[in-house]
Design a protein around this motif. Structure first.
Motif, PDB file in Angstrom:
ATOM      1  N   MET A  70       0.807  -1.222   0.000  1.00  0.00           N
ATOM      2  CA  MET A  70       0.000   0.000   0.000  1.00  0.00           C
ATOM      3  C   MET A  70       0.839   1.272   0.000  1.00  0.00           C
ATOM      4  N   ARG A  71       2.152   1.135   0.012  1.00  0.00           N
ATOM      5  CA  ARG A  71       3.035   2.280   0.258  1.00  0.00           C
ATOM      6  C   ARG A  71       2.877   3.410  -0.752  1.00  0.00           C
ATOM      7  N   LYS A  72       2.534   3.101  -1.997  1.00  0.00           N
ATOM      8  CA  LYS A  72       2.456   4.143  -3.017  1.00  0.00           C
ATOM      9  C   LYS A  72       1.118   4.883  -3.002  1.00  0.00           C
ATOM     10  N   ALA A  73       0.097   4.269  -2.435  1.00  0.00           N
ATOM     11  CA  ALA A  73      -1.238   4.870  -2.473  1.00  0.00           C
ATOM     12  C   ALA A  73      -1.738   5.335  -1.109  1.00  0.00           C
ATOM     13  N   ALA A  74      -1.221   4.739  -0.038  1.00  0.00           N
ATOM     14  CA  ALA A  74      -1.715   5.065   1.302  1.00  0.00           C
ATOM     15  C   ALA A  74      -0.828   6.105   1.984  1.00  0.00           C
ATOM     16  N   LYS A  75      -1.434   7.185   2.447  1.00  0.00           N
ATOM     17  CA  LYS A  75      -0.713   8.194   3.214  1.00  0.00           C
ATOM     18  C   LYS A  75      -0.576   7.764   4.671  1.00  0.00           C
ATOM     19  N   PHE A  76      -1.508   6.929   5.103  1.00  0.00           N
ATOM     20  CA  PHE A  76      -1.468   6.363   6.446  1.00  0.00           C
ATOM     21  C   PHE A  76      -2.326   5.099   6.454  1.00  0.00           C
ATOM     22  N   VAL A  77      -2.113   4.258   7.448  1.00  0.00           N
ATOM     23  CA  VAL A  77      -2.863   3.002   7.567  1.00  0.00           C
ATOM     24  C   VAL A  77      -3.368   2.895   8.999  1.00  0.00           C
ATOM     25  N   THR A  78      -4.611   2.470   9.160  1.00  0.00           N
ATOM     26  CA  THR A  78      -5.188   2.304  10.483  1.00  0.00           C
ATOM     27  C   THR A  78      -5.536   0.846  10.744  1.00  0.00           C
ATOM     28  N   VAL A  79      -5.634   0.527  12.035  1.00  0.00           N
ATOM     29  CA  VAL A  79      -6.018  -0.821  12.448  1.00  0.00           C
ATOM     30  C   VAL A  79      -6.658  -0.725  13.820  1.00  0.00           C
ATOM     31  N   SER A  80      -7.551  -1.648  14.120  1.00  0.00           N
ATOM     32  CA  SER A  80      -8.166  -1.673  15.439  1.00  0.00           C
ATOM     33  C   SER A  80      -8.335  -3.115  15.887  1.00  0.00           C
ATOM     34  N   GLY A  81      -8.563  -3.290  17.181  1.00  0.00           N
ATOM     35  CA  GLY A  81      -8.741  -4.631  17.729  1.00  0.00           C
ATOM     36  C   GLY A  81      -9.133  -4.551  19.190  1.00  0.00           C
ATOM     37  N   LYS A  82      -9.545  -5.668  19.727  1.00  0.00           N
ATOM     38  CA  LYS A  82      -9.985  -5.705  21.121  1.00  0.00           C
ATOM     39  C   LYS A  82      -8.803  -5.512  22.067  1.00  0.00           C
ATOM     40  N   CYS A  83      -8.965  -4.597  23.013  1.00  0.00           N
ATOM     41  CA  CYS A  83      -7.907  -4.351  23.995  1.00  0.00           C
ATOM     42  C   CYS A  83      -7.676  -5.569  24.883  1.00  0.00           C
ATOM     43  N   ASN A  84      -8.736  -6.320  25.145  1.00  0.00           N
ATOM     44  CA  ASN A  84      -8.651  -7.429  26.088  1.00  0.00           C
ATOM     45  C   ASN A  84      -8.388  -8.775  25.422  1.00  0.00           C
ATOM     46  N   ASN A  85      -7.997  -8.760  24.162  1.00  0.00           N
ATOM     47  CA  ASN A  85      -7.672 -10.004  23.458  1.00  0.00           C
ATOM     48  C   ASN A  85      -6.447 -10.643  24.111  1.00  0.00           C
ATOM     49  N   PRO A  86      -6.564 -11.881  24.609  1.00  0.00           N
ATOM     50  CA  PRO A  86      -5.423 -12.513  25.286  1.00  0.00           C
ATOM     51  C   PRO A  86      -4.220 -12.726  24.384  1.00  0.00           C
ATOM     52  N   ASP A  87      -4.417 -12.733  23.070  1.00  0.00           N
ATOM     53  CA  ASP A  87      -3.297 -12.892  22.139  1.00  0.00           C
ATOM     54  C   ASP A  87      -2.536 -11.582  21.926  1.00  0.00           C
ATOM     55  N   TYR A  88      -3.036 -10.493  22.463  1.00  0.00           N
ATOM     56  CA  TYR A  88      -2.400  -9.173  22.429  1.00  0.00           C
ATOM     57  C   TYR A  88      -1.977  -8.756  21.016  1.00  0.00           C
ATOM     58  N   PRO A  89      -2.940  -8.623  20.099  1.00  0.00           N
ATOM     59  CA  PRO A  89      -2.594  -8.184  18.732  1.00  0.00           C
ATOM     60  C   PRO A  89      -2.011  -6.782  18.689  1.00  0.00           C
ATOM     61  N   GLU A  90      -2.353  -5.950  19.670  1.00  0.00           N
ATOM     62  CA  GLU A  90      -1.818  -4.590  19.693  1.00  0.00           C
ATOM     63  C   GLU A  90      -0.294  -4.595  19.692  1.00  0.00           C
ATOM     64  N   GLY A  91       0.292  -5.556  20.393  1.00  0.00           N
ATOM     65  CA  GLY A  91       1.746  -5.648  20.431  1.00  0.00           C
ATOM     66  C   GLY A  91       2.341  -5.914  19.066  1.00  0.00           C
TER      67      GLY A  91
END
Length: 213
Positions: free
Chosen positions: A166-187
């Motif tokens: 996406m580097r040529k077309a995206a000025k920024f990229v967003t993502v979201s997820g559950k804060c309490n997910n035991p797999d800790y996707p935020e990390g």
């Protein structure tokens, strides 16, 4: 929401990507509030599920390689659906739903990735992103790795490869997820260059118990 208001601070301005703000209606029994406006008094009436929302500024994006023993594989919509559903206990998506996603303006076939384990030939990781070319926002929608293949670098590969594509077309990229997910996707996302501290609370009304007099 006006475009310039969103672009000033996307993760603070809305809980969802810009293009979705115009087409998604919030159910009557649901409230969505930013953490800065959250009051614990709301818990008397609502059940709370907090979600992080992060942003990648796309200033430094590098090409990546798959870990040894894995390769990209062309996959059908049912393949993606089967793998996504196998990775979650509380989420289920159908083939028609995924097919509808392919009709969106934000769809790109290059942003649907499936990784197979070479020795077994089975899909063990999948990732899907969307691209809003109107404002230059990329969105990571689905990033999942089969349980027995986590901590092998496949999640980092999916995220980094999608950013690279996406580097040529995206000025920024967003993502979201559950804060309490035991797999800790935020990390995982922070490891791949995402940043921010915005949290949104999805509040759903508790069932009211009726008492007969």
């Amino acid at each position: 929401m006006l475009k310039h208001e969103y672009l000033e601070n996307p993760c603070r301005a809305a809980s969802i990507p810009y293009w979705k703000t115009a087409c998604i209606a919030i159910p009557d029994n649901t409230k969505i509030v930013h953490d800065s406006e959250f009051d614990t008094e709301l818990l008397k009436r609502y059940q709370d599920e907090p979600y992080f929302r992060l942003r990648h500024p796309m200033l430094e994006v590098e090409p990546v390689s798959l870990p040894e023993g894995y390769s990209l594989q062309e996959a059908s919509v049912p393949d993606f659906v089967e793998h996504i559903n196998s990775c979650y206990d509380d989420i289920g998506i159908t083939v028609p739903e995924m097919q509808r996603n392919m009709l969106r303006e934000q769809y790109s076939s290059e942003l649907w990735l499936a990784v197979k384990e070479d020795c077994r030939g089975k899909i063990v990781a999948t990732g899907i992103a969307e691209l809003d070319r109107e404002i230059g926002e990329g969105v990571l929608e689905w990033i999942q790795v089969s349980k027995d293949y986590r901590r092998c670098g496949l999640g980092s590969y999916l995220v980094s490869e999608l950013l690279w594509r996406m580097r040529k077309a995206a000025k920024f990229v967003t993502v979201s997820g559950k804060c309490n997910n035991p797999d800790y996707p935020e990390g995982l996302y922070r490891k791949c260059g995402f940043c921010g501290n915005d949290v949104w609370h999805i509040l759903r009304e508790r069932e009211q118990t009726a008492f007969a007099e």
